[in-house]
Enzyme design. Structure first.
Site, PDB file in Angstrom:
ATOM      1  N   GLY A  76     101.194   3.985  78.304  1.00  0.00           N
ATOM      2  CA  GLY A  76     101.878   3.176  77.313  1.00  0.00           C
ATOM      3  C   GLY A  76     101.965   1.768  77.841  1.00  0.00           C
ATOM      4  N   GLY A 132     103.157  -0.733  79.781  1.00  0.00           N
ATOM      5  CA  GLY A 132     104.085  -0.758  80.897  1.00  0.00           C
ATOM      6  C   GLY A 132     104.430  -2.144  81.394  1.00  0.00           C
ATOM      7  N   GLY A 191     106.375  -4.442  85.979  1.00  0.00           N
ATOM      8  CA  GLY A 191     106.097  -5.047  84.681  1.00  0.00           C
ATOM      9  C   GLY A 191     105.613  -6.474  84.739  1.00  0.00           C
ATOM     10  NE  ARG A 199      94.648  -8.893  76.539  1.00  0.00           N
ATOM     11  CZ  ARG A 199      95.361  -7.926  77.139  1.00  0.00           C
ATOM     12  NH1 ARG A 199      96.127  -7.126  76.416  1.00  0.00           N
ATOM     13  NH2 ARG A 199      95.314  -7.765  78.435  1.00  0.00           N
ATOM     14  NE  ARG A 253      95.860  -0.069  75.188  1.00  0.00           N
ATOM     15  CZ  ARG A 253      96.687  -1.028  74.801  1.00  0.00           C
ATOM     16  NH1 ARG A 253      97.298  -0.924  73.626  1.00  0.00           N
ATOM     17  NH2 ARG A 253      96.919  -2.081  75.567  1.00  0.00           N
ATOM     18  CG  ASP A 278      94.406   3.114  79.283  1.00  0.00           C
ATOM     19  OD1 ASP A 278      93.465   3.690  79.869  1.00  0.00           O
ATOM     20  OD2 ASP A 278      95.181   2.344  79.875  1.00  0.00           O
TER      21      ASP A 278
END
Length: 472
Positions: free
Chosen positions: A89, A91, A125, A178, A185, A252
């Site tokens: 997920g 993260g 993170g 971005r 995904r 992913d």
């Protein structure tokens, strides 16, 4: 007003509901020093009018943009080096917003290094500044070469000292944003299948079909699979023609629109080397340069496995088996594009592809990847330039004669492009690791961003030379 009239927010991921993501908050960073803002990309989505202070507020402090509900960490699973991981997920990132660009495409603003989420596990993170710099450089190089890619939108230094095992530490921190054409995904579908939820798989297919492959009929799951296969084949072919090694082709890190994103330890080939790997931890060469088509096909089979919950396996297999022919077709087109010549038909184009690869292979370390395409861009129209340039002595072998013969009949595509300044230079723009490290050393040692910004300017000039509709 902080945004222009062309700004069109459309946060459609939230239509899926709360089972696909978690509301989160960004970290409260001690500093927010703007290091890079992509005004060229911002102009396509109506955000180029933001002041620097407004930019930092939205992409460093993550005050939601108008019409955006706030950050959400997306849920997904995935195979990492072919080992299934149900604990993935977002993260260290989240979806910060969605908006339409000037071509009507729905795009995501996604972050990297924005703080912990429910999926961070034991990680902090955060993103290193070096990692952010590297992603900006990779995205700019891929975009200049015509490879489908996310674009680095913003890089802000955040003033934290990070400890990392693969960088001299403490090292500087940053948050990257971005601009990407979907973060749905393969692993997003895998998660739904893992929980045995055909309703969630069906919802994901319809969401992705309607937004990213709208030409397909509602409920056409095999058609959706074919569309993703075709997009993935084109992407992989463009990577190979660019000499690009993604590094971590986990499920992913591949999405439904066929666009490069989240490439961590990427590399560009200095010269032809099939076993070249980008990640130091890829000890078996699973994602080596020449194995990327195999890796993408394997990942597509995992997507197909998830879609079996709602579609006929035979029809999905037929769609999946289209990858090989699509990849070869796209590889021929990608090499023609890199050489700047027109198609002569399948047989002649295949000969040119084969002889180009043979020349790169036989030339060894002396025949660097990017310079060959620079020297012979435009085909025979570049003969005088190539044969009087710094690699003239390399163009005397039997293998080169075969390449030259294959190239001979291919007319230049838009030969006026050769008048652009980048083709008057003896050397092309490359992105080999030594130059990346030199650019980083200037930043790390003296906070000198000049080489970084000069490199981006040259890459954009190269992209504009290859595609004159672009502005540097």
């Amino acid at each position: 007003m902080p945004v222009s009239p062309t700004y069109r927010p459309e946060p459609r991921f939230f239509d899926l509901g709360g089972e696909y993501g978690d509301p989160v908050r960004a970290a409260d960073f001690p500093e927010t020093r703007l290091r890079f803002r992509n005004d060229r990309a911002a102009a396509t989505v109506g955000l180029e009018t933001l002041t620097d202070a407004e930019w930092i507020a939205h992409f460093g402090r993550f005050v939601p943009l108008p019409g955006q509900p706030g950050p959400v960490a997306m849920r997904y699973h995935g195979h990492q080096f072919r080992h299934y991981n149900p604990d993935l997920g977002d993260g260290r990132g989240f979806l910060a917003g969605q908006l339409r660009d000037d071509e009507g495409r729905l795009l995501d603003l996604g972050t990297k290094g924005s703080g912990t989420t429910p999926w961070s596990r034991t990680a902090d993170g955060r993103l290193t500044l070096k990692g952010g710099v590297r992603e900006v450089l990779a995205a700019e190089m891929l975009e200049a070469q015509g490879v489908p890619t996310s674009r680095a939108f913003s890089l802000i230094e955040t003033g934290e000292a990070l400890q990392r095992g693969d960088e001299p530490s403490p090292t500087r921190s940053a948050v990257l944003v971005r601009l990407s054409h979907s973060h749905i995904r393969f692993g997003t579908f895998q998660r739904a299948a893992y929980f045995g939820r055909p309703d969630m798989v069906e919802a994901l297919v319809e969401h992705s079909r309607s937004l990213y492959h709208p030409d397909l009929a509602e409920g056409d799951v095999p058609g959706f699979m074919r569309a993703v296969v075709e997009a993935s084949a084109r992407l992989t072919a463009r990577w190979v023609a660019a000499g690009f090694v993604h590094g971590v082709l986990n499920t992913d890190n591949l999405n439904v629109t066929g666009e490069s994103f989240d490439y961590g330890p990427w590399r560009f080939l200095p010269y032809y080397e099939p076993g070249f790997t980008a990640a130091y931890f890829d000890q078996t060469g699973l994602y080596a340069f020449a194995r990327q088509p195999e890796a993408v096909f394997w990942a597509l089979t995992q997507l197909g496995g998830a879609l079996k919950l709602i579609a006929d396996a035979e029809a999905l297999t037929e769609a999946l088996n289209g990858f090989g022919p699509a990849y070869i077709r796209e590889l021929r087109a990608a090499f023609l594009s890199r050489l700047g010549v027109k198609s002569l038909g399948e047989a002649a184009d295949q000969r040119l592809l084969d002889t180009t690869l043979a020349l790169l292979r036989e030339g060894g370390e002396a025949m660097r990847w990017e310079p060959l395409f620079h020297d012979w861009f435009g085909g025979f129209a570049s003969s005088a330039r190539a044969l009087s340039g710094p690699r003239a002595t390399l163009y005397q072998s039997k293998v080169f004669a075969d390449f030259r013969f294959s190239l001979f009949d291919h007319e230049p595509d838009r030969p006026e492009r050769l008048e652009a300044a980048p083709f008057a230079r003896p050397e092309p723009e490359e992105m080999v690791i030594d130059e990346v490290e030199t650019i980083w050393a200037a930043i790390d040692g003296g906070d000198d961003w000049t080489p970084f910004h000069e490199k981006i300017a040259r890459l954009r000039a190269m992209g504009a030379a290859r595609n004159p509709t672009e502005s540097p």
